[in-house]
Write a protein that holds these residues in place. Structure first.
Motif: not given
Length: 294
Positions: A194-199, A123-128, A134-140, A145-147
């Protein structure tokens, strides 16, 4: 050989889109099962060609999470009569085969020795890291974007099965009494992408709480869903202060794997077998070979 993938949704259009785009690359739509917890019109549109099944959802059921996994365990058990492997994930999780070992996820899973009735990916978690990303780009793509990821034992789940089993709430632990951990397979938990999304998602989940007939607050969901808004913000901001390991292509979680293998046992509080929860305190760079998978 055949493999089925199963998930459940409730107000999860974004993650269902990610889940479908990923797993449609690996199996035919008729091998994807989307369970809607109550009416979810978007799931029928997005899941065209897949098996979309609506079940009843009682918002005032204090055992909502436990009961949905009783239902899911029975449903997946029935599928094992028709499929060689049945794979369950929450909709904000996907199982990835480390590209160092190939690109055929289903072929790899189906080639695992049949003596291993249940397979547990790491189990691994992708974090922002919002100070570095940057904020998440929904077109990519997400992995472009999340490394940064961390190990989390909470998501090291026994979610690939060839036999009927009963999962605990949220799929943590099961009735199967043997652990086969395959760290070439990784369950990526995407909730924190993404911080904004998960909040905002957490704020929506807070609205699901209610007072029972005795005036006691009932919290719907486990883990971070049980935190207050303030606690959620404080803990999620800890990602900003976690050390980051030097980039490496080995992507080795050997010590975490050993902790998992050494902690598997029967729960003293139930008939489930599970690992002792542990979480990595260091962030790791996602190697280049993963970019484009999600």
């Amino acid at each position: 050989m055949s493999t089925a993938f199963v998930t459940m949704v409730y107000n999860d259009a974004f993650f269902l889109d990610v889940w479908l785009k990923y797993y449609r690359k690996h199996v035919k739509p008729e091998d994807l099962y989307i369970i809607t917890h109550g009416p979810q019109d978007y799931a029928h549109v997005m899941g065209a060609g897949c098996n979309v099944i609506e079940i009843e959802r009682d918002p005032r059921n204090p055992r909502l999470d436990q009961d949905r996994f009783v239902w899911l365990s029975k449903f997946c058990a029935e599928l094992t009569a028709s499929y060689d492997r049945v794979i369950w994930n929450d909709v904000d999780e996907v199982i990835v085969l480390d590209p160092a070992y190939g690109t055929d996820l289903v072929g790899y899973i189906e080639a695992v020795d049949k003596k291993h009735k249940v397979i547990t990916p790491l189990g691994l978690e992708t974090v922002h890291r919002l100070d570095l990303e940057s904020d998440y780009d929904y077109d990519r793509g997400m992995f472009a974007q999340r490394r940064f990821v961390r190990f989390n034992g909470w998501y090291t789940k026994p979610n690939i099965t060839s036999v009927p089993i009963v999962w605990g709430p949220d799929g943590h632990g099961s009735s199967h009494d043997a652990l086969y951990l395959d760290d070439k397979l990784m369950t990526f938990h995407l909730k924190w992408f993404d911080q904004n999304f998960h909040i905002n998602r957490h704020k929506d989940r807070l609205k699901l709480r209610f007072d029972d007939d005795d005036g006691n607050e009932v919290i719907v969901g486990a883990g971070s869903w049980g935190w207050s808004e303030l606690t959620y913000l404080l803990i999620s901001n800890r990602f900003l202060y976690m050390p980051i390991a030097e980039p490496t292509e080995s992507f080795d979680f050997g010590s975490d794997k050993e902790n998992v293998l050494g902690s598997f046992k029967k729960s003293p509080h139930s008939d489930k077998y599970k690992i002792t929860w542990s979480v990595g305190g260091t962030l790791h760079h996602l190697p280049e070979r993963f970019i484009g998978l999600i």
